[in-house]
Design a protein around this motif. Structure first.
Motif, PDB file in Angstrom:
ATOM      1  N   GLU A   1       0.848  -1.181   0.000  1.00  0.00           N
ATOM      2  CA  GLU A   1       0.000   0.000   0.000  1.00  0.00           C
ATOM      3  C   GLU A   1       0.882   1.229   0.000  1.00  0.00           C
ATOM      4  O   GLU A   1       1.661   1.436   0.915  1.00  0.00           O
ATOM      5  CB  GLU A   1      -0.870  -0.009   1.257  1.00  0.00           C
TER       6      GLU A   1
ATOM      7  N   ASP B   1      -3.516   0.567  -9.171  1.00  0.00           N
ATOM      8  CA  ASP B   1      -4.975   0.658  -9.045  1.00  0.00           C
ATOM      9  C   ASP B   1      -5.370   2.125  -8.993  1.00  0.00           C
ATOM     10  O   ASP B   1      -4.725   2.928  -8.314  1.00  0.00           O
ATOM     11  CB  ASP B   1      -5.450  -0.031  -7.761  1.00  0.00           C
TER      12      ASP B   1
ATOM     13  N   PRO C   1      -8.829   4.831  -8.661  1.00  0.00           N
ATOM     14  CA  PRO C   1     -10.263   5.123  -8.593  1.00  0.00           C
ATOM     15  C   PRO C   1     -10.676   6.003  -9.764  1.00  0.00           C
ATOM     16  O   PRO C   1      -9.821   6.455 -10.541  1.00  0.00           O
ATOM     17  CB  PRO C   1     -10.393   5.872  -7.253  1.00  0.00           C
TER      18      PRO C   1
ATOM     19  N   ASP D   1      -8.714   0.455 -13.160  1.00  0.00           N
ATOM     20  CA  ASP D   1      -9.648   0.728 -12.062  1.00  0.00           C
ATOM     21  C   ASP D   1     -10.309  -0.579 -11.637  1.00  0.00           C
ATOM     22  O   ASP D   1     -11.144  -1.116 -12.370  1.00  0.00           O
ATOM     23  CB  ASP D   1     -10.701   1.733 -12.542  1.00  0.00           C
TER      24      ASP D   1
ATOM     25  N   GLY E   1     -12.556  -1.112  -9.480  1.00  0.00           N
ATOM     26  CA  GLY E   1     -13.928  -0.985  -9.010  1.00  0.00           C
ATOM     27  C   GLY E   1     -14.968  -0.937 -10.111  1.00  0.00           C
ATOM     28  O   GLY E   1     -16.165  -0.931  -9.823  1.00  0.00           O
TER      29      GLY E   1
ATOM     30  N   ARG F   1      -1.544   2.348  -5.335  1.00  0.00           N
ATOM     31  CA  ARG F   1      -2.914   2.850  -5.468  1.00  0.00           C
ATOM     32  C   ARG F   1      -2.892   4.372  -5.552  1.00  0.00           C
ATOM     33  O   ARG F   1      -2.382   5.044  -4.651  1.00  0.00           O
ATOM     34  CB  ARG F   1      -3.770   2.398  -4.273  1.00  0.00           C
TER      35      ARG F   1
ATOM     36  N   SER G   1      -8.993  11.419  -6.449  1.00  0.00           N
ATOM     37  CA  SER G   1      -9.802  11.577  -7.663  1.00  0.00           C
ATOM     38  C   SER G   1      -9.869  13.057  -8.006  1.00  0.00           C
ATOM     39  O   SER G   1     -10.343  13.872  -7.207  1.00  0.00           O
ATOM     40  CB  SER G   1     -11.221  11.038  -7.460  1.00  0.00           C
TER      41      SER G   1
ATOM     42  N   SER H   1     -16.289   6.247  -2.824  1.00  0.00           N
ATOM     43  CA  SER H   1     -15.228   5.528  -2.123  1.00  0.00           C
ATOM     44  C   SER H   1     -15.799   4.507  -1.146  1.00  0.00           C
ATOM     45  O   SER H   1     -15.380   3.344  -1.122  1.00  0.00           O
ATOM     46  CB  SER H   1     -14.324   6.521  -1.383  1.00  0.00           C
TER      47      SER H   1
ATOM     48  N   PHE I   1     -17.881   1.634  -3.254  1.00  0.00           N
ATOM     49  CA  PHE I   1     -17.231   0.780  -4.243  1.00  0.00           C
ATOM     50  C   PHE I   1     -15.751   0.480  -3.962  1.00  0.00           C
ATOM     51  O   PHE I   1     -15.185  -0.413  -4.585  1.00  0.00           O
ATOM     52  CB  PHE I   1     -17.355   1.415  -5.629  1.00  0.00           C
ATOM     53  N   TYR I   2     -15.137   1.213  -3.046  1.00  0.00           N
ATOM     54  CA  TYR I   2     -13.726   0.993  -2.702  1.00  0.00           C
ATOM     55  C   TYR I   2     -13.577   0.958  -1.176  1.00  0.00           C
ATOM     56  O   TYR I   2     -12.802   1.736  -0.601  1.00  0.00           O
ATOM     57  CB  TYR I   2     -12.847   2.101  -3.302  1.00  0.00           C
TER      58      TYR I   2
ATOM     59  N   THR J   1      -9.825   0.295   0.246  1.00  0.00           N
ATOM     60  CA  THR J   1      -8.692   1.095  -0.214  1.00  0.00           C
ATOM     61  C   THR J   1      -8.991   2.581  -0.071  1.00  0.00           C
ATOM     62  O   THR J   1      -8.217   3.320   0.507  1.00  0.00           O
ATOM     63  CB  THR J   1      -8.346   0.759  -1.673  1.00  0.00           C
TER      64      THR J   1
ATOM     65  N   CYS K   1     -21.097   1.732 -10.274  1.00  0.00           N
ATOM     66  CA  CYS K   1     -19.920   2.568 -10.039  1.00  0.00           C
ATOM     67  C   CYS K   1     -19.625   3.449 -11.244  1.00  0.00           C
ATOM     68  O   CYS K   1     -19.387   4.650 -11.110  1.00  0.00           O
ATOM     69  CB  CYS K   1     -18.719   1.681  -9.714  1.00  0.00           C
TER      70      CYS K   1
END
Length: 449
Positions: A6, A45, A47, A177, A179, A218, A222, A234, A237-238, A241, A387
């Protein structure tokens, strides 16, 4: 699968000082570029609206500076053209090759760049530093290899397509992405469920199952979604993360230069302008898929929006919201056709979630996938579909739906069969829908006003 490293949270604070969105995003991009020469592959990854294309262009320029040739893989011709245009604008001295199918008609925005060559065969391009094409086109190139490859929208690429081109490159950067919608396939994939090389899974999923030690970064910010939308998207759908908006509430606003007439359509648009969201809720009823009332509501909202003379104010300045900056999204093509036939101006984009993926508008109007339905199928519950529909906007999103969706969800709890060896996908579509509807309920407007 091991937990990927991460980077977004690791750079969020430095010596107790909170980073700005710009600093946080720059730190992650720096970590990605630093990891490229040290690994056979790197996964990023992203968003919605976090700068996937910006990263691809930056990484391409970074690799080109080393003098090594690069291939870039995208999933559609439109994505390829977008990348070609952006790369040509930011690196005007970089020779770029656009590899195309035989029937491809080069758009003017590509012809405008003298450093871009277009051809249907690789030898006809000369020897550009960067060659860009769709995954399907790359599958027919088998007599050359590249030191580097960048795969854009990698989560929307089926693993069988990656297998066909994997021999073409030595090192790679995968950007996408996780998601949004899974790769599209007309073939039932149950026969391969649980296999580590499942051909209908995303390229990234299969890549990481076989290479769990690859670094995964990640993007944490956004730049598209406003502060009113980023927390909602967020959380829904995420959930594990997360990300934040690159702007504050005060940085963006939507105003109307023409007064309303206090109709329910005006009230819904005003609610969306004030809060970023509106739920235009029709009476509960089971309907056919092309629900005439819902179709009409979506069309009238779009027309009324234009009539009100909207002006968007943001960190980019102020500009009128023209028809080209408005989109209407739906789950099915017949719904799209019905909305278009209801009198929507031609300049307004009306399309399915699959085709809206990756695009951006000032205001979006969404026909909820579960509106008026008697059941909640896997297709309509897919979290990626909702999403995409609720994450295309920079200022406001209006959702058109019939009442009763929470009750429909309660009557159809998620009951997908559990298959051994298949990684559990998060978020669950049932939970994602509930989370979005819980937020929209605070911004409900009914036809009665």
């Amino acid at each position: 699968m091991t937990e990927p490293q991460e980077t977004s949270s690791a750079v969020r604070r430095t010596k107790g000082t909170a980073l700005t969105p710009q600093q946080e995003a720059a730190a992650v991009v720096g970590a990605v570029l630093a990891d490229l020469p040290r690994n056979r592959g790197v996964v990023v990854d992203s968003p919605p609206g976090a700068g996937k294309s910006t990263l691809v262009v930056k990484a391409a320029g970074h690799i080109a500076e080393t003098g090594e040739p690069l291939m870039i893989v995208a999933q559609t011709n439109e994505q390829v053209d977008d990348l070609v245009e952006r790369l040509a604008l930011e690196h005007p001295d970089l020779p770029i090759g656009r590899l195309s199918a035989s029937g491809y008609i080069t758009p003017g925005r590509i012809l405008a760049h003298s450093n871009v060559s277009v051809a249907g065969k690789l030898p006809d391009l000369g020897d550009p530093a960067v060659v860009i094409a769709t995954a399907d086109k790359w599958a027919w190139i088998g007599d050359r290899s590249w030191p580097w490859a960048i795969v854009d929208e990698a989560y929307q690429m089926r693993s069988d397509k990656l297998l066909r081109i994997a021999s073409l490159f030595e090192r790679s950067l995968f950007v996408g992405d996780p998601g949004q919608l899974d790769p599209f396939s007309i073939v039932d994939g149950d026969r391969w469920a649980g296999l580590s090389w499942d051909p209908v899974q995303s390229a990234v999923s299969v890549l990481l199952r076989h290479n769990p030690d690859l670094p995964v970064h990640r993007l944490p910010v956004s730049w598209r979604l406003p502060a009113s939308a980023a927390p909602v998207v967020s959380e829904a759908f995420y959930p594990f993360t997360g990300f934040r908006a690159g702007t504050d509430h005060a940085d963006r606003s939507l105003e109307f230069t023409v007064n309303g007439m206090r109709t329910s359509y005006d009230l819904a648009l005003e609610e969306a302008a004030a809060s970023g969201w509106a739920l235009y809720e029709l009476p509960s009823r089971h309907t056919v898929r092309t629900d005439a009332e819902a179709v009409q509501a979506a069309a009238v909202l779009a027309v009324r929006l234009l009539q009100r003379g909207p002006v968007a104010h943001s960190e980019r300045g102020s500009h009128p919201v023209t028809a080209a900056r408005i989109a209407i999204g739906a789950a099915h093509r017949d719904q799209v056709a019905a909305i278009r036939a209801a009198g929507v101006p031609e300049e307004i984009t009306v399309d399915t979630a699959n085709r809206l993926q990756g695009r951006e508008y000032d205001v979006t109007i969404v026909l909820h996938p579960l509106s008026g339905r008697r059941d909640a199928t896997a297709f309509h519950l897919e979290s990626g579909r909702l999403c995409v529909l609720t994450s295309r906007h920079r200022h406001a999103c209006v959702v058109v739906a019939r009442a009763g969706i929470p009750e429909l969800l309660d009557a159809h709890p998620s009951a997908e069969p559990v298959q051994l060896g298949v990684p559990v996908k998060f978020p669950d579509g049932w939970e994602a829908n509930q989370a979005v509807l819980a937020h929209l309920s605070k911004h409900r407007v009914t036809p009665a006003g």
